[in-house]
Scaffold this motif. Structure first.
Motif, short mmCIF file in Angstrom:
data_model
loop_
_atom_site.label_atom_id
_atom_site.label_comp_id
_atom_site.label_asym_id
_atom_site.label_seq_id
_atom_site.Cartn_x
_atom_site.Cartn_y
_atom_site.Cartn_z
N VAL A 153 9.68 56.41 11.14
CA VAL A 153 9.60 55.80 9.81
C VAL A 153 10.86 54.99 9.54
N LEU A 154 12.02 55.59 9.78
CA LEU A 154 13.28 54.87 9.53
C LEU A 154 13.36 53.63 10.42
N HIS A 155 12.96 53.82 11.66
CA HIS A 155 13.05 52.71 12.62
C HIS A 155 12.16 51.54 12.20
N TYR A 156 10.91 51.84 11.87
CA TYR A 156 9.98 50.75 11.55
C TYR A 156 10.28 50.15 10.17
N GLN A 157 10.77 50.96 9.24
CA GLN A 157 11.15 50.40 7.94
C GLN A 157 12.26 49.36 8.12
N THR A 158 13.18 49.65 9.03
CA THR A 158 14.27 48.71 9.28
C THR A 158 13.75 47.51 10.07
N LEU A 159 12.87 47.79 11.04
CA LEU A 159 12.30 46.69 11.83
C LEU A 159 11.54 45.71 10.94
N ALA A 160 11.02 46.19 9.83
CA ALA A 160 10.27 45.33 8.90
C ALA A 160 11.16 44.20 8.37
N HIS A 161 12.47 44.34 8.50
CA HIS A 161 13.38 43.28 8.06
C HIS A 161 13.94 42.51 9.24
N SER A 162 13.29 42.61 10.40
CA SER A 162 13.79 41.94 11.61
C SER A 162 13.87 40.43 11.41
N ALA A 163 14.84 39.83 12.08
CA ALA A 163 14.94 38.37 12.08
C ALA A 163 13.79 37.76 12.88
N ASP A 164 13.12 38.56 13.67
CA ASP A 164 11.96 38.09 14.46
C ASP A 164 10.70 38.33 13.63
N PRO A 165 10.03 37.28 13.17
CA PRO A 165 8.91 37.46 12.22
C PRO A 165 7.77 38.30 12.80
N ARG A 210 3.57 47.11 9.18
CA ARG A 210 2.32 47.84 9.42
C ARG A 210 2.62 49.23 9.99
N ALA A 211 3.48 49.27 11.00
CA ALA A 211 3.75 50.54 11.68
C ALA A 211 4.43 51.53 10.74
N ALA A 212 5.31 51.05 9.86
CA ALA A 212 6.00 51.95 8.93
C ALA A 212 5.00 52.66 8.03
N LYS A 213 3.98 51.91 7.60
CA LYS A 213 2.95 52.53 6.73
C LYS A 213 2.21 53.62 7.50
N GLU A 214 1.87 53.32 8.74
CA GLU A 214 1.09 54.29 9.53
C GLU A 214 1.92 55.54 9.82
N VAL A 215 3.16 55.35 10.28
CA VAL A 215 3.93 56.55 10.66
C VAL A 215 4.33 57.36 9.44
N ALA A 216 4.31 56.74 8.24
CA ALA A 216 4.59 57.53 7.03
C ALA A 216 3.53 58.62 6.87
N PHE A 217 2.28 58.30 7.23
CA PHE A 217 1.22 59.33 7.18
C PHE A 217 1.45 60.40 8.25
N HIS A 218 1.89 59.97 9.41
CA HIS A 218 2.15 60.94 10.49
C HIS A 218 3.29 61.87 10.07
N ARG A 219 4.26 61.30 9.37
CA ARG A 219 5.40 62.12 8.91
C ARG A 219 4.93 63.15 7.89
N LEU A 220 4.07 62.70 6.98
CA LEU A 220 3.54 63.61 5.97
C LEU A 220 2.81 64.79 6.64
N HIS A 221 2.02 64.46 7.65
CA HIS A 221 1.29 65.48 8.41
C HIS A 221 2.28 66.48 9.04
N ALA A 222 3.35 65.96 9.66
CA ALA A 222 4.34 66.83 10.32
C ALA A 222 5.09 67.66 9.28
N ASP A 223 5.46 67.03 8.16
CA ASP A 223 6.20 67.76 7.10
C ASP A 223 5.37 68.93 6.58
N ARG A 224 4.09 68.63 6.32
CA ARG A 224 3.21 69.67 5.74
C ARG A 224 3.06 70.85 6.68
N TRP A 225 2.87 70.55 7.96
CA TRP A 225 2.68 71.65 8.91
C TRP A 225 3.98 72.41 9.15
#
Lengths: 343, 272
Positions: free
Chosen positions: B129-141, B149-164
């Motif tokens: 999540v941290l990685h892709y959130q930062t990548l979302a500001h990459s100088a490479d469009p 896109r990836a940050a949104k998806e892994v946020a759900f994966h994180r929620l799943h891991a946190d809950r379990w």
């Protein structure tokens, strides 16, 4: 059910209709093509037939994940891996919709799974065949899911509302799986000679299980049953059709499946393993070898390697996960405590 | 970066993976590391399907694996365009030897029991999540769009891991014990996610990719919060595993890659 006892203390009981009236109302709803909903009165036999059918369907989705799921780690391209993951995921989802539909009839998902695990209920015997090569995943999607779509499309209009609604979602997704399966087979058929051989071998092994087992036993003599089997099958089908649970006989649907697949196989350049397949101008259908149901029944009882393996795999997952489910229940109870105490 | 300009124009006849990019072997190498992480973790999650504790979990884990395969495809196909070889996502996934894979050892750790998988997911998803959130500001469009896109998806994966993590940590005595043991098992492998070599430092300095090392403290704070909520202790490992980024893997990795590539290798010249 017995006639309602009169209890003056209860407002409703004086006006509660007796079973005859309830049945008449139920029959009228069916005759008018209305759906039966969970809170409606329904005959016990109708409820039992639905529970049996919906549970068997749910179990088939869950057990059906196994032959294809075994190829997830080996899918030969990342695109195919994604497609197969999405398909297996859909099957888990279908299992869940269907268990939920069954639960509206007053049964419990855990009890249904227990019945599957201990042989009191069954999944379709189609999946008691092994998926031996990558091409099997294509043959399963094209033929088995293709049979499922033909079998299940009429169930989108089945008389029990929650089942019909679940089936509308299931059928949409299944239709997509068939196209993906056909596309997978097409890629193999356009590939190397070894790939074409693999595709043909898979079709040789999955054609009969799809034709025979996805539609249930013959319920007409024309479908190949002896008079006694046909009469028995026809009686069950008639009952299910009278209640609007089924819309067509097993043999009608089987014919529809054969008619759909023959031209598709021709386009792929694959041979369906039945020398009797030929167009019958007079009937307007393809002829095919009647299903030798007795052979199938013997070969696909509970005592085959694959029948046992599918259930053993399912049971092992269930038992290995018991501590996780217990933890979830304990945690839910704990987090409910403060609210419960405050109430 | 020269790549930021190059990717905006799409000439006719571009390869199917997307527009061509000027060769940038450093970025290619870095994206291969990230793509391999996603691919190998997905491969491990695929091994759960039909074996999960509930059908709902079969569904959840296949959903997560599907997203990860999507990430791997984007990253590897871009890497293939950048490394000058023109290799496709499948060339990279299916024809490299195990020594050429550069995923972290964390992602290849065997599934263990469900708690080990949850602990591995907890560590990876908080990092991702941290990685892709930062990548979302990459100088490479192209990478920035992927990061969003990836940050949104892994946020759900994180929620799943946190809950379990919390459910198992606060469930039964057995689940608490297993979850704590799982954290101890996985924790020595988390340090490698934040390692950075000269290449990563240069790419991060140019604003193309996040600096892995810079994500560590926030990662630790966030996972500590979850582990504490679960009533568990954040392990303090006395050692840290390394080697995956330079192709030195665990012994369990060979069979994983052999399985991944088996069908494709069995049919040379095949079309799929």
């Amino acid at each position: 059910m017995t006639a309602p006892t009169t209890n003056p203390a209860t407002e409703d009981s004086a006006t509660a209709p007796d079973e005859e009236e309830l049945l008449a109302h139920f029959d009228a709803l069916i005759a008018d093509g209305e759906t039966i909903e969970p809170r409606d009165w329904m005959p016990d036999g109708y409820r039992r037939m639905l529970v049996r059918q919906i549970a068997q369907h749910a179990h088939s989705e869950i057990i059906g994940m196994q032959p294809e799921g075994a190829w997830l780690t080996r899918a030969p391209s990342l695109h195919r891996k994604s497609v197969l993951l999405a398909k297996v995921q859909d099957e888990a989802g279908h299992g869940l919709y269907l268990y939920s539909a069954a639960e509206t009839l007053g049964v419990d998902r855990a009890d249904l799974l227990d019945a599957l695990h201990h042989g009191r209920q069954r999944a379709s015997a189609t999946f008691n065949h092994p998926a031996l090569t990558w091409a099997d995943t294509g043959a399963i999607a094209w033929l088995t899911d293709g049979a499922a779509v033909i079998n299940q499309a009429p169930l989108c209009r089945t008389s029990y509302g929650p089942y019909a609604r679940a089936m509308r979602r299931v059928c949409q997704e299944e239709a997509f799986h068939v196209r993906q399966g056909y596309d997978l087979m097409r890629a193999l058929c356009e590939g190397t000679s070894e790939q074409r051989e693999m595709a043909q071998d898979a079709v040789n092994r999955w054609w009969l299980p799809a034709v025979a087992l996805m539609f249930g036993p013959p319920d007409t003599e024309a479908g190949g049953a002896d008079a006694r089997t046909a009469a028995l099958g026809a009686a069950v089908s008639r009952r299910a059709m009278a209640w609007g649970i089924k819309r067509h006989t097993n043999d009608e649907l089987r014919q529809r499946f054969v008619d759909t697949c023959v031209p598709q196989a021709e386009r792929l350049g694959l041979t369906l393993p039945d020398p009797a397949i030929r167009w019958n101008e007079e009937r307007g259908h393809y002829d095919f070898t009647p299903v030798d149901w007795d052979t199938y029944r013997r070969a696909l009882g509970d005592d085959t390697h694959w029948a046992r393996q599918r259930i053993a795999h399912r049971l092992a997952a269930h038992e290995d996960g018991a501590w996780v489910r217990e933890a979830a229940v304990a945690y839910a109870a704990r987090t409910d405590e403060p609210a419960g105490a405050a109430a | 970066m020269s790549t930021t300009r190059d990717v905006t124009a799409v000439p006719p006849g571009s390869p199917p993976g997307g527009p061509p990019s000027a060769a940038d072997p450093d970025l290619a190498r870095h994206l291969t590391c990230l793509g391999d992480d996603a691919l190998v973790l997905a491969q491990r999650l695929c091994q759960w399907i039909t074996r999960a504790p509930t059908i709902d979990e079969d569904l959840a884990l296949s959903n997560i694996a599907l997203d990860l395969i999507g990430h791997a495809r984007t990253l590897l196909s871009r890497a293939g365009r950048l490394d000058g070889t023109g290799r496709s996502e499948d060339d990279l996934a299916y024809t490299r030897s195990e020594r050429e894979f550069t995923n972290t050892l964390l992602t290849e750790l065997p599934n263990g029991d469900f708690a080990v998988t949850v602990a591995r997911q907890l560590a990876y998803t908080h990092y991702a999540v941290l990685h892709y959130q930062t990548l979302a500001h990459s100088a490479d469009p192209e990478l920035a769009a992927f990061g969003v896109r990836a940050a949104k998806e892994v946020a759900f994966h994180r929620l799943h891991a946190d809950r379990w993590t919390v459910t198992l940590g606060r469930g039964t005595p057995e689940s608490t014990r297993r979850m704590q043991r799982a954290l101890e098992r996985v924790w020595p492998y988390t340090g490698e996610l934040f390692e950075e070599d000269d290449v990563a430092r240069r790419l991060a300095a140019s604003g193309t990719v996040p600096s892995p090392a810079a994500l560590h403290d926030t990662w630790l704070a966030r996972v500590t919060e979850v582990v504490t909520e679960a009533g568990l202790a954040v392990p303090a490992p006395t050692w840290s595993a390394t080697g995956g980024r330079s192709g030195l893997h665990t012994e369990e990795f060979g069979p994983l890659i052999a399985e991944l590539q088996s069908v494709r290798r069995q049919f040379p010249g095949g079309t799929w």
